[in-house]
Design a protein around this motif. Structure first.
Motif, PDB file in Angstrom:
ATOM      1  N   ARG A  90      24.007  54.235 126.689  1.00 47.23           N
ATOM      2  CA  ARG A  90      24.779  54.976 125.697  1.00 47.23           C
ATOM      3  C   ARG A  90      24.362  56.438 125.643  1.00 47.23           C
ATOM      4  O   ARG A  90      25.206  57.318 125.686  1.00 47.23           O
ATOM      5  N   THR A  91      23.073  56.712 125.529  1.00 45.81           N
ATOM      6  CA  THR A  91      22.610  58.095 125.335  1.00 45.81           C
ATOM      7  C   THR A  91      22.145  58.757 126.622  1.00 45.81           C
ATOM      8  O   THR A  91      22.079  59.986 126.688  1.00 45.81           O
TER       9      THR A  91
ATOM     10  N   GLY B  33      29.340  61.996 118.038  1.00 45.25           N
ATOM     11  CA  GLY B  33      29.523  63.319 118.631  1.00 45.25           C
ATOM     12  C   GLY B  33      30.968  63.680 118.912  1.00 45.25           C
ATOM     13  O   GLY B  33      31.238  64.758 119.450  1.00 45.25           O
ATOM     14  N   GLY B  34      31.898  62.784 118.583  1.00 40.89           N
ATOM     15  CA  GLY B  34      33.309  63.088 118.782  1.00 40.89           C
ATOM     16  C   GLY B  34      33.937  62.411 119.984  1.00 40.89           C
ATOM     17  O   GLY B  34      35.148  62.534 120.206  1.00 40.89           O
ATOM     18  N   ASP B  35      33.145  61.691 120.806  1.00 38.78           N
ATOM     19  CA  ASP B  35      33.727  60.949 121.915  1.00 38.78           C
ATOM     20  C   ASP B  35      34.515  59.769 121.357  1.00 38.78           C
ATOM     21  O   ASP B  35      34.173  59.204 120.319  1.00 38.78           O
ATOM     22  N   THR B  36      35.583  59.398 122.030  1.00 37.06           N
ATOM     23  CA  THR B  36      36.464  58.349 121.511  1.00 37.06           C
ATOM     24  C   THR B  36      36.799  57.348 122.611  1.00 37.06           C
ATOM     25  O   THR B  36      36.761  57.666 123.808  1.00 37.06           O
ATOM     26  N   ARG B  37      37.129  56.141 122.182  1.00 31.57           N
ATOM     27  CA  ARG B  37      37.650  55.098 123.073  1.00 31.57           C
ATOM     28  C   ARG B  37      38.684  54.304 122.299  1.00 31.57           C
ATOM     29  O   ARG B  37      38.536  54.090 121.098  1.00 31.57           O
TER      30      ARG B  37
ATOM     31  N   GLU C 248      35.190  55.880 117.364  1.00 28.14           N
ATOM     32  CA  GLU C 248      34.847  57.282 117.183  1.00 28.14           C
ATOM     33  C   GLU C 248      33.325  57.406 117.242  1.00 28.14           C
ATOM     34  O   GLU C 248      32.597  56.884 116.399  1.00 28.14           O
ATOM     35  N   GLY C 249      32.820  58.066 118.312  1.00 28.72           N
ATOM     36  CA  GLY C 249      31.395  58.311 118.412  1.00 28.72           C
ATOM     37  C   GLY C 249      30.966  59.405 117.462  1.00 28.72           C
ATOM     38  O   GLY C 249      31.775  60.226 117.026  1.00 28.72           O
TER      39      GLY C 249
END
Length: 690
Positions: A255-256, A136-140, A133-134
């Protein structure tokens, strides 16, 4: 993976040579006032195991007697049970060169094979290993098959950059899956990783790269923190500009997306090198005593202290403690340790312990209050987290924010809670159980260190009747005690120095490149006993209570008082969310107690922030709880405490402020401006002595 009882047909372990007997050395100039720490506080609340939980628990009460009867044999059984060995060991413990102990030395294995490949081979490749869970809400989502593919590709990419078995790789990454993949890729190659926490400065990074003689640095353009990108690559460039002759390449994760300076021929993008690499890689077999990782514990000045751990013994204790202290059911549990992989907790209870046990876990990049203060509880509800392991500082911060925030989320999936990093106040312990655990979950308060590698003292859920604030007793297979200046065990009800009296599998094997420093630092205070600086007490039942670093002990009018007990007394007041206590020089008493407190949100709304409104009440409360000798000379209400980004309170800086000295290096603080606010508050006059 339930723990089986010891088989009667296991291969016999040789009888170890005895550890040299404990023999106290002169300490602290032979002062007579160091016979022990005073036992100030008591705790009467008890939480026996739930019968249904106990019936299904991995651990059972007779583990203690089994392990005590033959500790090396006990650990040999666990090593065979929990790990896959390419060459089985025949020797369990070698004490011939104490304190340089060796475990399972003639066995061979690979850490990544144990953490990844064997699960795939056993048909568990589709099991989720990591829910990422990133911030900012990004997921893997990575399954064990995904991890096998990614670690193989990363290992091949590192090999193409020149990394070989026995080399060292520096890792300076945010809390993203690539950090775990890199660590496992190094272990796959038999190269030791040296992870440097992403909050450390270029100076700290430089000293660690130089000491380890790292061949490759793995970093990222940056990570996300509190909603904004935080650069990492510039610190690597600055560190290498100071001189790093061993470094051939820098492997950079995007990443950013922020711009980075680039050195042609040295810098390589992760997505170019790893994505092009083969997904086939055979893990390298190494000896059980082959170095797995180096982790530095010193600050940014002076020679760094590289604690190094080896493979077989470390993995054995990491896996056993993770399975039993958290009662892990790998088929059904969703486990979450909130630590960063830059710390030992992240190494043992994010990477190696959970993955060796085939667990499914959550990995979160960001902070607990981004984008809102319910972020952690939102994640617990989203993934159905069943086991949560976090630090007392985080628990107390959530207390400060109030009960309503976690109450807004469904936390009913939680069944075990854990605490790590420092002693937990009884009030924080009971809040954690009541508010987060629904007043039903066991709480395991764990004591261990970077040096010990894995948990040493902890309750066992389903077995132990818990006491809020106490780590309680050494785990099965661990021999620890509290001793006085003459190395004699203190009686129940007394305090002293926490020592480990017999070798344990996950123990550090030394300080990288400096064996004499290892012997001097950990084994010279009491010969034959491991001592790393923590004070402790035994209560009336003989259970262990941690009292913080011996360096944090105060001497008030000849009484040796622990900061931890006074902090716990302050936090037990309904107004206080968090407290830090230091000893300040005093002409009358030698040292005086100075307390810094953060008030709970509801108390702030009623009382405001005027220190005079709370000071006398809290001073009297401490006197009532643990005695007049511990009454603070001064209580300061502060908006925050000086903490590192890992959540550790830097009491050294508070002592500087309390004694009106220039504040020392504050570069590792999460928010350096808090020191100015604290210093301003201390200018107010202290109350009259009473």
């Amino acid at each position: 993976m339930p723990l089986r009882r010891r088989s009667t047909v296991t291969e016999p372990s040789p009888t170890p040579a005895p550890v040299p007997p404990a023999e106290a050395l002169p300490a602290d100039g032979g002062r007579a006032d160091h016979g022990g720490l005073e036992n100030l506080s008591t705790e009467d609340r008890r939480f026996p195991p739930d019968a249904d939980f106990a019936a299904q628990a991995n651990a059972h009460a007779d583990l203690y007697a089994w392990a005590a009867a033959d500790r090396p044999g006990f650990w040999a059984d666990q090593a065979r049970e929990l790990l896959s060995w390419s060459t089985p060991f025949t020797q369990t413990l070698d004490t011939s060169d104490a304190p340089f102990f060796r475990w399972f030395a003639d066995g061979r294995l690979n850490a990544t094979y144990n953490a990844v490949d064997r699960h795939v081979e056993a048909g568990r490749g589709d099991r989720v290993a990591i829910h990422f869970e990133g911030e900012g809400g990004d997921t893997r989502t990575l399954t064990y098959a995904d991890l096998q593919r990614e670690t193989s590709k990363a290992a091949n990419a590192l090999a193409a950059l020149g990394v070989r078995t026995g080399d060292r790789v520096a890792v300076y990454l945010p809390m993203i899956p690539e950090a775990i993949v890199t660590m496992l890729a190094c272990a796959r190659l038999g190269a030791a990783h040296s992870v440097v926490f992403g909050g450390f400065s270029a100076e700290a990074l430089s000293s660690r790269i130089l000491d380890a003689e790292a061949k490759v640095v793995v970093t990222a353009d940056g990570g996300f923190r509190r909603g904004a990108p935080s650069a990492l690559k510039p610190a690597v460039d600055e560190a290498l500009a100071k001189g790093a002759p061993s470094v051939a390449h820098v492997l950079v994760v995007r990443r950013t997306g922020q711009p980075v300076e680039w050195t042609q021929g040295r810098d390589v993008w992760w997505h170019d090198a790893v994505e092009a690499a083969s997904a086939q890689h055979e893990p390298v077999e190494v000896d059980a005593e082959h170095p797995l990782f180096i982790l530095y514990t010193s600050g940014t000045t002076g020679k760094p202290k590289g604690i190094f751990h080896t493979t077989g013994g470390y993995l054995t204790q990491a896996a056993w403690t993770h399975l039993n202290v958290f009662d892990l059911k790998p088929e059904t549990d969703v486990y979450w340790c909130t630590a960063d992989v830059g710390w030992i907790t992240g190494h043992t209870y994010v990477v190696y312990g959970p993955l060796v046990n085939g667990a499914t876990q959550v990995v979160y990049e960001g902070t607990p209050d981004t984008p809102h203060k319910g972020r952690w509880w939102e994640i617990v509800a989203k993934y159905g987290v069943t086991i949560l392991y976090t630090a007392p500082t985080a628990i107390r911060t959530c207390m400060k924010w109030g009960d309503a925030i976690p109450a807004a989320h469904d936390l009913s999936s939680l069944r075990v809670l854990g605490s790590v990093g420092e002693p937990i106040n009884p009030e924080a312990w009971t809040w954690y159980r009541r508010v987060i655990g629904g007043d039903r979950t066991p709480v395991v308060d764990t004591w261990w260190q970077t040096e010990t590698g894995a948990i040493m003292i902890s309750p066992l859920p389903g077995v132990t009747t818990a006491k809020p604030g106490s780590a309680q007793v050494p785990l099965p297979g661990i021999a620890a005690d509290v001793v006085d200046d003459t190395a004699q065990p203190v009686p129940n009800g007394s305090g002293g120095y926490l020592v480990v009296t017999e070798p344990w599998p996950s123990m550090l094997r030394g300080i990288w490149g400096d064996p004499q420093r290892y012997a001097d630092t950990y084994w010279s205070r009491f010969r034959g006993l491991y001592f790393a600086g923590d004070g402790a007490k035994k209560d009336a039942d003989g259970d262990v209570w941690l009292l913080g670093r011996v360096d944090d002990v105060m001497n008030v009018s000849g009484h040796r008082l622990s900061t931890t007990e006074i902090e716990s007394a302050l936090v037990s007041h309904t107004w206080v969310a968090e407290a830090a206590v230091v000893g300040a020089s005093d002409d009358t008493t030698g040292q005086a107690v100075v307390a810094f407190v953060i008030l709970r949100q509801d108390a702030l709304e009623v009382l405001g922030t005027d220190p005079d409104a709370v000071q006398q009440t809290l001073r009297d409360h401490v006197a009532k709880e643990i005695g007049p000798i511990a009454k603070p000379r001064q209580v300061l209400v502060v908006p925050e405490l000086p903490k590192t980004r890992s959540g550790k309170i830097m009491r050294r800086l508070l002592r500087d402020v309390a004694e009106h000295r220039t504040v020392g290096d504050a570069t590792t603080l999460a928010d350096a401006s808090v020191m100015d606010l604290i210093a301003q508050g201390l200018q107010r006059p202290a109350p009259s002595a009473d």
